[in-house]
Scaffold this active site. Structure first.
Site, mmCIF file in Angstrom:
data_model
loop_
_atom_site.group_PDB
_atom_site.id
_atom_site.type_symbol
_atom_site.label_atom_id
_atom_site.label_comp_id
_atom_site.label_asym_id
_atom_site.label_seq_id
_atom_site.Cartn_x
_atom_site.Cartn_y
_atom_site.Cartn_z
ATOM 1 N N GLN A 181 0.785 -1.235 0.000
ATOM 2 C CA GLN A 181 0.000 0.000 0.000
ATOM 3 C C GLN A 181 0.817 1.285 0.000
ATOM 4 O OE1 GLN A 181 -3.695 0.245 2.546
ATOM 5 N NE2 GLN A 181 -2.441 1.712 3.654
ATOM 6 N N GLU A 224 -3.667 9.421 -0.929
ATOM 7 C CA GLU A 224 -2.969 10.251 0.041
ATOM 8 C C GLU A 224 -1.966 11.178 -0.637
ATOM 9 O OE1 GLU A 224 -1.439 7.782 3.166
ATOM 10 O OE2 GLU A 224 -3.455 7.162 3.729
ATOM 11 N N ASP A 332 -0.892 -2.001 12.556
ATOM 12 C CA ASP A 332 -2.018 -1.096 12.288
ATOM 13 C C ASP A 332 -3.313 -1.910 12.354
ATOM 14 O OD1 ASP A 332 -3.912 0.619 11.220
ATOM 15 O OD2 ASP A 332 -3.037 0.725 9.223
ATOM 16 N N LYS A 357 -4.581 5.563 15.484
ATOM 17 C CA LYS A 357 -5.581 6.282 14.690
ATOM 18 C C LYS A 357 -6.798 6.527 15.565
ATOM 19 C CE LYS A 357 -4.523 4.143 10.179
ATOM 20 N NZ LYS A 357 -4.792 2.916 9.400
ATOM 21 N N ARG A 386 -5.886 9.016 8.316
ATOM 22 C CA ARG A 386 -6.538 7.979 7.515
ATOM 23 C C ARG A 386 -6.412 8.347 6.035
ATOM 24 N NH1 ARG A 386 -9.093 3.911 10.579
ATOM 25 N NH2 ARG A 386 -8.472 2.837 8.670
ATOM 26 N N SER A 387 -6.734 7.390 5.170
ATOM 27 C CA SER A 387 -6.690 7.721 3.740
ATOM 28 C C SER A 387 -7.812 8.698 3.369
ATOM 29 C CB SER A 387 -6.764 6.457 2.897
ATOM 30 O OG SER A 387 -7.831 5.641 3.315
ATOM 31 N N LYS A 408 2.436 9.905 10.719
ATOM 32 C CA LYS A 408 2.246 9.444 9.344
ATOM 33 C C LYS A 408 0.965 10.097 8.818
ATOM 34 C CE LYS A 408 1.011 5.159 7.035
ATOM 35 N NZ LYS A 408 0.279 3.944 7.326
HETATM 36 C C1 2PG Z 1 -3.090 2.857 6.763
HETATM 37 C C2 2PG Z 1 -4.028 4.010 6.476
HETATM 38 C C3 2PG Z 1 -3.337 5.315 6.260
HETATM 39 P P1 2PG Z 1 -6.473 3.625 5.724
HETATM 40 O O1 2PG Z 1 -3.316 1.728 6.328
HETATM 41 O O2 2PG Z 1 -2.143 3.018 7.514
HETATM 42 O O3 2PG Z 1 -2.317 5.223 5.293
HETATM 43 O O4 2PG Z 1 -4.893 3.712 5.436
HETATM 44 O O5 2PG Z 1 -6.869 4.916 6.361
HETATM 45 O O6 2PG Z 1 -7.097 3.393 4.368
HETATM 46 O O7 2PG Z 1 -6.671 2.471 6.651
HETATM 47 MG MG MG Z 2 -1.642 0.840 7.586
#
Ligand code: 2PG
Ligand code: MG
Length: 450
Positions: A181, A224, A332, A357, A386-387, A408
């Site tokens: 990703q 992002e 995560d 998060k 978040r994305s 991040k």
């Molecule tokens: C991640 C996040 C942010 P998402 O996986 O770390 O880059 O992505 O918010 O889509 O979970």
């Molecule tokens: Mg992640």
């Protein structure tokens, strides 16, 4: 309780995030003082995240509306918190959680609950005529004091975080064919946050030219703001990033290192890791781990996030044994900012770092608890966007106030990202010596307590 910090009104509305998807905005007032916050939203979400409530009514926004969550704030959560002291985040969040009554916030919605939780923190700061970062630092101090006996003071010193910044996107965040990703850079040799940012922008520009020169003319950017080129395989993205670092006149490794967010939960099927960019290869956890070991030998990688899937505890154990003393192994989807999951990881001795998060757990106080637990166990917290994001920049203040050490936010293009990077520039300027730069050492693997 002072009247100035008593919550007088709570009002939510539906607004849009950086993908044009509806999300919840909440305004809280304490008399004349006003606070506002907007809930973010993920794409590669973990199974153990608190539940984001969406209307599911196909007439409007293809079922992605949040009018029910908005109504839950206005009709259910507002009456439950009006009159409470907005400074007392612990009691406020407790009230929100009890009013919802479920373990995963699925009745009223984590997006509704987080909106109120954060807007109340903004209102409390405003009512005390205090910058948000100082109010958050005070809350953090309260939590540290209540949880720990000695040595609490040094945990309460603020710091400027080391950023890890997306350069190339794949997986669920971009239209290219990369399985992994995020390919990120981490300016470990920078002397300050602002210098780190300057280096990042240089590398981002150079990477754009390199991709164009290599014929990836029509690349798009991912969710992002990182590049989303159609590269032949997962490794080629790594070599582009290394080249870009060098073209920017920096030493790959000593000046700028590399991080990956593999987000492997999203290509884990029937016990194997399915790589569509590699002719549909099915790798076992041990084979994927071996891949990371080889890459770590050949590239200046210092951090790997979600190298293995959220349920693959045994695989994670092997990964941690193989690389845990060399690299930051960041959980995560594995942890979802959830104290119970983090405790399990610590008990099993897997990973050594925790992505934080706010909306994965759904309230500010629970997020502070997750940061505290991680730091106590020697696991490094990395505060993350978040994305799906907005102009809400609360995570910048959160990272500084709790001295999380790393942040991040995505790439350095697109204003929902820059809202946070720029807020960090403001905080660096305003706080000066009160918030020294965490620096590159923070990303080195934490020593697990014996
Ligand atoms: C991640 C996040 C942010 P998402 O996986 O770390 O880059 O992505 O918010 O889509 O979970
Ligand atoms: Mg992640």
């Amino acid at each position: 309780m002072q009247d100035e910090t008593r919550i007088t009104t709570v009002r939510a509305r539906q607004v849009l995030d950086s993908r044009g998807k509806p999300t919840v905005e909440v305004e809280v007032t304490c008399g004349e003082a006003h606070g506002r916050a907007i809930a973010p939203s993920g794409a590669s979400t973990g199974r153990f995240e608190a539940c984001e409530l969406r209307d599911g009514d196909n007439q409007r926004y293809a079922g992605q509306g949040v009018l029910q969550a908005v109504a839950n704030v206005n009709n259910v959560l507002a009456p439950a918190v009006i009159g409470l002291d907005a400074r007392d985040q612990r009691s406020l969040d407790q009230r929100l959680i009890e009013t919802d009554g479920t373990d995963d916030k699925s009745r009223l919605g984590a997006n509704a609950i987080l909106g109120v939780s954060l807007a109340a923190a903004h209102a409390a700061a405003a009512a005390q005529r205090m910058p948000l970062v100082r109010h958050l630092n005070r809350l953090w101090g309260q939590l540290v004091d209540s949880e720990s006996a000695a040595g609490a003071d040094d945990m309460c010193q603020m710091s400027m975080p080391l950023p890890m910044v997306n350069m190339i996107s794949g997986g669920l965040h971009a239209g290219g064919q990369l399985d992994f990703q995020d390919y990120l850079i981490i300016p470990v040799g920078a002397a300050s946050y602002s210098e780190a940012l300057e280096w990042i922008v240089d590398v981002y520009r150079k990477l754009g030219s390199l991709l164009r020169d290599a014929g990836h003319e029509g690349y798009l950017v991912g969710d992002e703001g990182g590049y989303g080129p159609k590269l032949p395989d997962n490794e080629s993205a790594l070599s582009f990033v290394v080249q870009a670092i060098e073209c920017a006149g920096r030493e790959a490794g000593d000046d700028i290192a590399i991080g990956l967010d593999v987000a492997s939960t999203h290509f884990f099927r029937d016990g194997a890791y399915y790589l569509k960019s590699e002719s549909g290869a099915n790798l076992s956890a041990a084979e994927l781990t071996q891949r990371f070991v080889e890459w770590a030998n050949r590239y200046p990688i210092v951090s790997i996030e979600d190298g293995l899937a959220e349920d693959d505890w045994d695989g994670w154990k092997t990964l941690t044994e193989a690389l845990g003393d060399r690299l930051q192994l960041l959980g995560d989807d594995l942890f979802t900012t959830n104290v119970t999951r983090i405790e399990e990881g610590i008990r099993r001795g897997v990973a050594n770092s925790v992505l934080i998060k706010l909306n994965q757990v759904g309230s500010l106080w629970e997020t502070l608890q997750a940061i505290y637990l991680s730091r106590q166990a020697g696991y490094r917290p990395v505060v993350s966007a978040r994305s799906g994001e907005t102009e809400d920049a609360t995570i910048a203040d959160l990272a500084v106030a709790t001295a999380a050490g790393q942040i991040k936010i995505g790439s350095i293009a697109r204003s929902e990202r820059l809202a946070k990077y720029n807020q960090l520039l403001r905080l660096e300027d305003q706080l000066g010596n009160e918030a020294p730069f965490a620096g590159g050492d923070i990303v080195r693997p934490a020593q697990r307590p014996t």
